[in-house]
Scaffold this motif. Structure first.
Motif, PDB file in Angstrom:
ATOM      1  N   ALA A 245     -56.071 -34.504  64.333  1.00  0.00           N
ATOM      2  CA  ALA A 245     -56.007 -35.938  64.643  1.00  0.00           C
ATOM      3  C   ALA A 245     -54.977 -36.626  63.751  1.00  0.00           C
ATOM      4  O   ALA A 245     -54.135 -37.389  64.234  1.00  0.00           O
ATOM      5  CB  ALA A 245     -57.383 -36.564  64.463  1.00  0.00           C
ATOM      6  N   GLU A 257     -61.237 -41.217  68.805  1.00  0.00           N
ATOM      7  CA  GLU A 257     -62.143 -40.081  68.611  1.00  0.00           C
ATOM      8  C   GLU A 257     -63.583 -40.536  68.774  1.00  0.00           C
ATOM      9  O   GLU A 257     -63.952 -41.625  68.341  1.00  0.00           O
ATOM     10  CB  GLU A 257     -61.965 -39.501  67.216  1.00  0.00           C
ATOM     11  CG  GLU A 257     -60.716 -38.677  67.082  1.00  0.00           C
ATOM     12  CD  GLU A 257     -60.905 -37.524  66.117  1.00  0.00           C
ATOM     13  OE1 GLU A 257     -61.145 -36.394  66.580  1.00  0.00           O
ATOM     14  OE2 GLU A 257     -60.829 -37.751  64.910  1.00  0.00           O
ATOM     15  N   LEU A 294     -61.494 -35.951  71.116  1.00  0.00           N
ATOM     16  CA  LEU A 294     -60.289 -36.741  70.832  1.00  0.00           C
ATOM     17  C   LEU A 294     -59.533 -37.026  72.125  1.00  0.00           C
ATOM     18  O   LEU A 294     -59.318 -36.136  72.932  1.00  0.00           O
ATOM     19  CB  LEU A 294     -59.413 -35.935  69.866  1.00  0.00           C
ATOM     20  CG  LEU A 294     -58.090 -36.545  69.419  1.00  0.00           C
ATOM     21  CD1 LEU A 294     -57.738 -36.050  68.016  1.00  0.00           C
ATOM     22  CD2 LEU A 294     -56.957 -36.194  70.366  1.00  0.00           C
TER      23      LEU A 294
END
Ligand SMILES: C[S@@+](CC[C@H](N)C(=O)[O-])C[C@H]1O[C@@H](n2cnc3c(N)ncnc32)[C@H](O)[C@@H]1O
Length: 298
Positions: A245, A257, A294
Motif C-alpha cells: 500500500a 483500504e 485494497l
C-alpha cells in the motif's frame, strides 16, 4: 499429458482449495456467490482433500479439519463477492478490460454479467490454466465476455504477452490480484506492482488483499497448516510485512483500504465460527490471517 496430481502439487493447490470453498458457499441459503463450476473443478481434479463440498446437514458428523475449512469458506465467499462487485462496478464506469493476476479457478468470465465486448485476461501457471480450459470445455461453460488466458510465471515478463494477447495499455483496466500477494516474496510483490503500474492507464483500478502486521503470522501459518492439512508454511512467502500500500501511494495511486470485518459488515456476513458452541470459551482464532482489502485508482 500433465496429471491433476502434478498440477496441484504446488501453489495451484490453493486454487483448488478455494474452489472447494466456493462450492460450499454456493450451496448455502445465504450465499454471496453462485459458482456451480467450483464443484466441477474439484470433482475433475480427483484429489483427496480433507474438505467437504457442501455445508453439512444439521447433526451430521464433521471432522475438526472439515469444520475449519467450512468456517474459512464463509470468508472466501465474502472475498469472492467483493471482487465480483468491484469488477461489475468497473465495467459500469466504462472500463472494458481486466486482468486477473493469479486467476486460479476463478469463473468470473462465465458467472458475471459483463458486457460481451469486455476483455477478461487470466494469468496463472500454464498447466493449471490449460487444465482449467479442459474442464470448462467439458462443462460446456460459455464465457459471457471475451476471455483470454495466459500461462505464465508471474515473476517473469508477463506484460509483453498480455499486450500480444490484446491488452491495451492506452485504455483503463481493472487489475485484480485476489489471494495472491501472500505467495510472493517482497521483491516479487515489488516487481509485480511496478509491472501493473507501467500498464495502468489513467482511470484504471487495482484491487488486492494483503496480510497486515500480524505479529503472530508465523505461528498462525504453522497452526493453520497443521489443522487444515494444507502445508501453507512452504506455499506462503515468509513473514516480512507487506508494504504494497505504501509503495503504491508513493507511485501516485489513490488508495482505499478496508479491514475484513468492515467488508463483512457491509455484506451482512457473520464471520464468527459457526461451530463455536461454548459460550464460556472465547472465540477460536479464524482460519485466515489479518487481511485488508485494497482498492487503488489512477
Ligand atoms: C490462492 S490462489 C488464488 C487464485 C484466485 N485468485 C482465486 O481467488 O481463486 C493463488 C494463485 O496464484 C497462482 N500463483 C502463485 N504464484 C504464481 C506464480 N509465480 N506464477 C503464476 N501463478 C502463480 C497459483 O497458481 C494460484 O492459482
Amino acid at each position: 499429458m500433465t496429471t491433476p496430481s502434478e498440477i496441484f502439487d504446488g501453489p495451484a493447490i490453493t486454487a483448488l482449495g478455494l474452489a472447494v470453498s466456493r462450492s460450499v458457499e454456493s450451496n448455502r441459503p445465504d450465499r454471496l456467490i453462485d459458482d456451480p463450476l467450483a464443484r466441477a473443478f474439484v470433482t475433475a481434479a480427483h484429489i483427496n482433500l480433507p474438505m467437504r463440498l457442501d455445508w453439512p446437514q444439521r447433526d451430521e458428523a464433521v471432522t475438526a479439519t472439515e469444520r475449519l475449512h467450512l468456517h474459512g469458506s464463509r470468508y472466501i465467499g465474502l472475498r469472492t463477492r467483493f471482487y465480483d462487485d468491484l469488477l461489475i462496478s468497473a465495467a459500469g464506469t466504462g472500463i472494458r478490460q481486466s486482468v486477473l493476476i493469479g486467476a486460479g479457478l476463478d469463473t468470473r468470465a462465465v458467472r458475471l454479467a459483463l458486457p460481451a465486448t469486455f476483455h477478461l485476461l487470466e494469468l496463472d501457471q500454464s498447466r493449471l490454466l490449460a487444465w482449467k480450459q479442459e474442464v470448462l470445455d467439458a462443462q460446456l461453460a460459455i464465457p459471457r465476455c471475451r476471455r483470454s488466458w495466459i500461462g505464465t510465471d508471474l515473476r517473469e515478463d508477463w506484460p509483453s504477452e498480455l499486450m500480444r494477447r490484446g491488452f491495451d495499455p492506452g485504455q483503463p483496466a481493472a487489475f485484480i490480484a485476489e489471494g495472491l500477494l501472500p505467495y510472493l516474496s517482497p521483491r516479487e510483490r515489488f516487481r509485480l506492482v511496478s509491472q501493473i503500474d507501467a500498464l495502468a492507464a489513467p482511470g484504471s483500478v487495482l484491487a488486492l488483499d494483503r496480510i497486515v502486521g500480524d505479529p503472530h503470522a508465523h505461528g498462525r501459518v504453522s497452526r493453520l497448516s497443521r489443522d487444515s492439512g494444507l502445508d501453507m508454511t512452504t506455499l506462503m512467502a515468509s513473514g516480512e510485512n507487506d508494504d504494497t500500500a505504501a509503495r503504491m501511494q508513493a507511485d501516485g495511486w489513490k488508495i482505499r483500504e478496508t479491514a475484513v470485518a468492515h467488508v463483512a459488515a457491509s455484506y451482512g456476513r457473520d464471520l464468527g465460527d459457526p461451530f463455536h458452541v461454548s459460550r464460556n470459551a472465547s472465540e477460536p482464532e479464524p482460519p485466515w490471517l489479518e487481511t485488508r482489502f485494497l482498492q487503488a485508482t489512477r
